[in-house]
Design a protein around this motif. Structure first.
Motif, mmCIF file in Angstrom:
data_model
loop_
_atom_site.group_PDB
_atom_site.id
_atom_site.type_symbol
_atom_site.label_atom_id
_atom_site.label_comp_id
_atom_site.label_asym_id
_atom_site.label_seq_id
_atom_site.Cartn_x
_atom_site.Cartn_y
_atom_site.Cartn_z
ATOM 1 N N GLN A 1 0.836 -1.209 0.000
ATOM 2 C CA GLN A 1 0.000 0.000 0.000
ATOM 3 C C GLN A 1 0.869 1.257 0.000
ATOM 4 N N CYS A 2 1.920 1.242 0.805
ATOM 5 C CA CYS A 2 2.848 2.388 0.857
ATOM 6 C C CYS A 2 3.531 2.597 -0.494
ATOM 7 N N GLU A 3 3.892 1.493 -1.154
ATOM 8 C CA GLU A 3 4.505 1.596 -2.478
ATOM 9 C C GLU A 3 3.542 2.259 -3.454
ATOM 10 N N HIS A 4 2.282 1.802 -3.442
ATOM 11 C CA HIS A 4 1.289 2.335 -4.375
ATOM 12 C C HIS A 4 0.997 3.808 -4.120
ATOM 13 N N SER A 5 1.144 4.237 -2.876
ATOM 14 C CA SER A 5 0.896 5.648 -2.559
ATOM 15 C C SER A 5 2.177 6.480 -2.602
ATOM 16 N N GLU A 6 3.217 5.905 -3.260
ATOM 17 C CA GLU A 6 4.483 6.622 -3.465
ATOM 18 C C GLU A 6 5.110 7.081 -2.152
ATOM 19 N N GLN A 7 5.152 6.174 -1.183
ATOM 20 C CA GLN A 7 5.808 6.451 0.092
ATOM 21 C C GLN A 7 6.882 5.373 0.340
ATOM 22 N N PRO A 8 7.947 5.390 -0.462
ATOM 23 C CA PRO A 8 8.940 4.313 -0.389
ATOM 24 C C PRO A 8 9.639 4.184 0.957
ATOM 25 N N SER A 9 9.860 5.292 1.636
ATOM 26 C CA SER A 9 10.529 5.222 2.933
ATOM 27 C C SER A 9 9.682 4.450 3.949
ATOM 28 N N PHE A 10 8.369 4.729 3.957
ATOM 29 C CA PHE A 10 7.462 3.997 4.846
ATOM 30 C C PHE A 10 7.374 2.527 4.428
ATOM 31 N N ALA A 11 7.379 2.289 3.118
ATOM 32 C CA ALA A 11 7.342 0.912 2.619
ATOM 33 C C ALA A 11 8.575 0.154 3.106
ATOM 34 N N GLY A 12 9.726 0.823 3.052
ATOM 35 C CA GLY A 12 10.963 0.197 3.530
ATOM 36 C C GLY A 12 10.878 -0.203 4.990
ATOM 37 N N GLN A 13 10.371 0.710 5.804
ATOM 38 C CA GLN A 13 10.227 0.429 7.236
ATOM 39 C C GLN A 13 9.292 -0.756 7.473
ATOM 40 N N THR A 14 8.242 -0.826 6.675
ATOM 41 C CA THR A 14 7.263 -1.897 6.850
ATOM 42 C C THR A 14 7.823 -3.240 6.403
ATOM 43 N N TYR A 15 8.624 -3.238 5.340
ATOM 44 C CA TYR A 15 9.286 -4.481 4.930
ATOM 45 C C TYR A 15 10.262 -4.965 6.005
#
Length: 291
Positions: free
Chosen positions: A33-47
């Motif tokens: 979801q973070c990736e789709h909303s163009e929030q890569p930093s948050f996506a990284g933290q979630t991974y």
């Protein structure tokens, strides 16, 4: 009675161990979801959260995969900042990416070919973000894991060009010499490229005659004496231009060097063209100081 059973069931649910697989999937879903909303930093933290769940489950390969996913998102976040001309002095995203790559690497066996691809991915990303000098370390580490001779040659050639890009001419010359001396069957195209780089690097580095390795002395000797040799598969035009560059550089003839440079560049890689420009600039500075 039913109330007691219901309470007991709820208590069991509360007391049971959390389902790690469910938690992993939830983290991954949130990351996407973070990736789709163009929030890569948050996506990284979630991974990273997903990676920690995999660690709890003892799934080390799954843990590595999630750290790699996190690293790629942090790289994407760093590239996004770079494109917007924003620079973070503490390099939060970049340091997070490097840390995740290293975490992933620690999960693979020492001789695993996956280590090579991860190290090369990290190095290439650092190059794309203009951290070329940092990338050198990971290219060198990747080289140590490569056994296939063809792949090793290609990686060494990439590292040679990277060292030239970084202005590490002494190191580049050492590596170019190593490439030539340690490979018996270099394709003519690559051999030509390596030998031209050795010539230009030698003119820039100016190693003492006593410290030159034998094959480097032989290269210059064969070239300047028009000796036919499999070690210099140059066409006539390139050979003449290289001879002119060597003579102009040796006697300090800047104008002749300027004259031969444009026609020579069509034979050169971008890194070799940079070496030729560096040679011209060095000669210009020398002439200015001694004028």
């Amino acid at each position: 009675m039913s109330t007691d059973l219901s309470a007991s069931f709820d208590e069991q649910r509360f007391m049971r161990k959390p389902n790690v697989s469910e938690a992993t999937n939830e983290f991954i879903g949130l990351a996407i979801q973070c990736e789709h909303s163009e929030q890569p930093s948050f996506a990284g933290q979630t991974y990273i959260g997903a990676a920690k769940c995999e660690a709890l489950a003892g799934n080390h390969l799954g843990e590595a995969e999630q750290y790699l996913a996190a690293a790629r998102q942090f790289i994407k976040a760093e590239a996004k900042l770079l494109a917007l001309k924003f620079y973070s002095p503490d390099r939060e995203n970049l340091e997070a990416a490097i840390g995740c790559y290293l975490q992933a690497l620690s999960k693979y066996p020492d001789k695993s070919p996956i280590r090579t691809s991860v190290l090369m991915e990290l190095a290439n990303n650092l190059v794309s973000l203009n951290h070329k000098l940092e990338a050198v370390t990971y290219y060198e580490e990747a080289l140590e894991t490569v056994n296939d001779s063809t792949m090793k040659l290609l990686y060494m050639r990439n590292l040679l060009n990277l060292l030239i890009d970084c202005g590490k001419y002494d190191n580049a010359l050492q590596l170019a010499n190593k490439i030539f001396d340690s490979n018996n069957h270099i394709p003519d195209g690559i051999l030509t490229e390596i030998q031209v780089s050795r010539i230009l690097l030698t003119l820039l580095v100016k190693p003492d005659e006593g410290t030159k390795i034998e094959s480097l002395k032989q290269l210059f000797n064969d070239l300047m004496n028009d000796t036919e040799s499999e070690a210099i598969p140059f066409n006539i035009d390139l050979k003449l231009k290289l001879q002119s560059i060597i003579i102009c550089s040796t006697i300090g003839d800047l104008q002749s060097l300027i004259g031969v440079a444009p026609d020579t560049k069509s034979y050169l890689t971008s890194q070799q063209a940079d070496l030729l420009h560096a040679l011209y600039s060095e000669q210009k500075d020398y002439n200015f100081v001694h004028s």
